[in-house]
Design a protein around this motif. Sequence first.
Motif, PDB file in Angstrom:
ATOM      1  N   SER A  49      79.710  37.048  46.081  1.00 13.89           N
ATOM      2  CA  SER A  49      79.292  36.291  47.265  1.00 13.89           C
ATOM      3  C   SER A  49      78.600  34.992  46.898  1.00 13.89           C
ATOM      4  N   ALA A  50      77.984  34.953  45.720  1.00 10.34           N
ATOM      5  CA  ALA A  50      77.275  33.751  45.283  1.00 10.34           C
ATOM      6  C   ALA A  50      78.217  32.668  44.771  1.00 10.34           C
ATOM      7  N   LEU A  51      79.466  33.036  44.472  1.00  9.45           N
ATOM      8  CA  LEU A  51      80.412  32.080  43.904  1.00  9.45           C
ATOM      9  C   LEU A  51      81.082  31.246  44.981  1.00  9.45           C
ATOM     10  N   ASP A  52      81.545  30.064  44.577  1.00 10.64           N
ATOM     11  CA  ASP A  52      82.434  29.254  45.409  1.00 10.64           C
ATOM     12  C   ASP A  52      83.883  29.485  45.025  1.00 10.64           C
ATOM     13  N   LEU A  53      84.100  29.868  43.758  1.00 12.66           N
ATOM     14  CA  LEU A  53      85.453  30.017  43.239  1.00 12.66           C
ATOM     15  C   LEU A  53      85.449  31.043  42.117  1.00 12.66           C
ATOM     16  N   HIS A  54      86.422  31.953  42.140  1.00 14.36           N
ATOM     17  CA  HIS A  54      86.596  32.886  41.031  1.00 14.36           C
ATOM     18  C   HIS A  54      87.810  32.446  40.225  1.00 14.36           C
ATOM     19  N   VAL A  55      87.680  32.497  38.895  1.00 17.03           N
ATOM     20  CA  VAL A  55      88.756  32.025  38.015  1.00 17.03           C
ATOM     21  C   VAL A  55      89.188  33.152  37.086  1.00 17.03           C
ATOM     22  N   GLU A  87      94.143  22.708  30.002  1.00 11.96           N
ATOM     23  CA  GLU A  87      94.277  21.469  30.772  1.00 11.96           C
ATOM     24  C   GLU A  87      94.750  21.746  32.196  1.00 11.96           C
ATOM     25  N   ARG A  88      95.796  22.591  32.320  1.00 10.07           N
ATOM     26  CA  ARG A  88      96.311  22.908  33.657  1.00 10.07           C
ATOM     27  C   ARG A  88      95.327  23.767  34.434  1.00 10.07           C
ATOM     28  N   LEU A  89      94.633  24.649  33.738  1.00  7.94           N
ATOM     29  CA  LEU A  89      93.636  25.480  34.414  1.00  7.94           C
ATOM     30  C   LEU A  89      92.518  24.607  34.970  1.00  7.94           C
ATOM     31  N   ALA A  90      92.064  23.650  34.182  1.00  3.08           N
ATOM     32  CA  ALA A  90      91.015  22.724  34.645  1.00  3.08           C
ATOM     33  C   ALA A  90      91.505  21.920  35.849  1.00  3.08           C
ATOM     34  N   GLU A  91      92.740  21.503  35.797  1.00  2.39           N
ATOM     35  CA  GLU A  91      93.332  20.738  36.903  1.00  2.39           C
ATOM     36  C   GLU A  91      93.307  21.552  38.191  1.00  2.39           C
ATOM     37  N   LYS A  92      93.680  22.835  38.106  1.00  2.00           N
ATOM     38  CA  LYS A  92      93.705  23.689  39.292  1.00  2.00           C
ATOM     39  C   LYS A  92      92.290  23.991  39.790  1.00  2.00           C
ATOM     40  N   ILE A  93      91.346  24.128  38.888  1.00  2.00           N
ATOM     41  CA  ILE A  93      89.960  24.373  39.289  1.00  2.00           C
ATOM     42  C   ILE A  93      89.420  23.194  40.095  1.00  2.00           C
ATOM     43  N   TYR A 107      89.402  21.105  47.502  1.00  2.00           N
ATOM     44  CA  TYR A 107      89.933  21.672  48.752  1.00  2.00           C
ATOM     45  C   TYR A 107      88.850  22.451  49.495  1.00  2.00           C
ATOM     46  N   ILE A 108      88.059  23.204  48.752  1.00  2.00           N
ATOM     47  CA  ILE A 108      86.974  23.979  49.365  1.00  2.00           C
ATOM     48  C   ILE A 108      85.983  23.053  50.060  1.00  2.00           C
ATOM     49  N   GLU A 109      85.666  21.944  49.418  1.00  2.00           N
ATOM     50  CA  GLU A 109      84.715  20.989  50.004  1.00  2.00           C
ATOM     51  C   GLU A 109      85.297  20.339  51.264  1.00  2.00           C
ATOM     52  N   GLU A 110      86.601  20.036  51.227  1.00  2.00           N
ATOM     53  CA  GLU A 110      87.246  19.390  52.373  1.00  2.00           C
ATOM     54  C   GLU A 110      87.414  20.348  53.550  1.00  2.00           C
ATOM     55  N   THR A 111      87.798  21.584  53.237  1.00  2.00           N
ATOM     56  CA  THR A 111      88.131  22.557  54.282  1.00  2.00           C
ATOM     57  C   THR A 111      86.913  23.265  54.834  1.00  2.00           C
ATOM     58  N   GLY A 112      85.950  23.498  53.965  1.00  2.00           N
ATOM     59  CA  GLY A 112      84.763  24.259  54.362  1.00  2.00           C
ATOM     60  C   GLY A 112      84.824  25.675  53.816  1.00  2.00           C
ATOM     61  N   LYS A 113      83.702  26.119  53.258  1.00  2.00           N
ATOM     62  CA  LYS A 113      83.676  27.432  52.604  1.00  2.00           C
ATOM     63  C   LYS A 113      83.938  28.570  53.580  1.00  2.00           C
ATOM     64  N   SER A 114      83.387  28.478  54.780  1.00  2.00           N
ATOM     65  CA  SER A 114      83.522  29.577  55.727  1.00  2.00           C
ATOM     66  C   SER A 114      84.959  29.742  56.197  1.00  2.00           C
ATOM     67  N   THR A 115      85.661  28.624  56.380  1.00  2.00           N
ATOM     68  CA  THR A 115      87.064  28.697  56.819  1.00  2.00           C
ATOM     69  C   THR A 115      87.923  29.378  55.775  1.00  2.00           C
ATOM     70  N   LEU A 116      87.794  28.965  54.531  1.00  8.19           N
ATOM     71  CA  LEU A 116      88.594  29.547  53.457  1.00  8.19           C
ATOM     72  C   LEU A 116      88.182  30.994  53.197  1.00  8.19           C
TER      73      LEU A 116
END
Length: 387
Positions: free
Chosen positions: A277-283, A330-336, A342-351
């Motif tokens: 719950s504390a994370l913004d993104l799991h990788v 390199e590709r992993l960093a790109e996707k992160i 996207y999370i910042e643009e869309t909003g954490k609660s929506t996603l």
Amino acid sequence: MKTNKKIRVVHLISGLLQGGAESVLFRLVTWPDPEVEHIVVSFADGGIYGQSLMDAGVEVEMLGMTPGRLSPADFWRLKKCLTRLDPDVIQTWMYHADLIGGLAARVAGFRHVAWGIRNSGASLAKSSRSAYLFARLSGFFSRWVPQRIVCCAEEARHRHVQWGYDPRKMVVIQNGYDLSRWVRNETARRTLRNEWGLGEQIPLMGFVARWNPLKDHATLIKAFAQCLAKQPDLHCVLVGKDMDDGNPVLMGLLTEYGVREKTILLGMRNDVPSIMSALDLHVLSSIAEGFPNVVAEAMACGVPNVVTNVGDAALIVGEDGWVAPASDPERLAEKIIQALDYIEETGKSTLARQVRERVMNAFSLEKMVAGYRQTWMDMLSENGKTK
């Protein structure tokens, strides 16, 4: 088959430490099912899950074997245990239990044996040579020992058929999740972030996985270092066995790539839903998986994922996550970076709502339990309860 009585299913597993297979087993046997009685037999001790299983009312037998040192006496003790328990069905979990438990069951006269494949098999030899040897040997014995072979993922089924496993016996049952436990906890999010000295606006990614070559933490750390060039406030949480400062290889990687001060090492924890719950993104940076529980568990907590294209990881995230090639920092960093933007643009609660709804619709615990129950019923209907 017994009539007007519960089906007695004995589950054989090499140990009950923290892991994907163990967590699925726990969810399966603690589900209230009036038609099935579960008994868990651990070749070793109670590990992490033993006491929790007993607290939930599940009978647990612990044989006290030494991992990797099975003796003829141990095998005979396992056989006697099965004879005493007299199961209708024997469900094994992972390669060692599949082969050893399956053979003990057949020697004891039981034929209703279902193997459990929990790994895609990709790069298995790099992780555990003994597991790889057991997996390949099991391909030969699959014609005679199991009545069914339960795979956790489509890729796992495909690769094991290539290894010689009997394709006629294969059943795919994807993992299901108890969404009452895996739920977003905003209070825990604030508490943990305060504990770590991170404000709500600080981007935070994480990876919940033990230290293991197949998890490829090195690629994650390299990608993290590259991400800091564009997101200098980004932090990373690492959770799991040996994810602490007592791991010299891990500490060396964090120092080498200059990310030690931005990394929070938590080691083994029993509050993973709160940490999620504390994370913004799991990788997920793995080079091999079957059906990675941790990806769906993160989604159930409202956390989107960046995953490597291994096992059924891409299938789990669907259109609500990001997929990168394995072993490619390199590709992993790109996707992160794409994900964080996207999370910042869309909003954490929506996603958060989107990813949780996907897990609820596609991977419910009830669906998984029903799949196992139907498999066992089909096995018993073929020839009754005959040993």
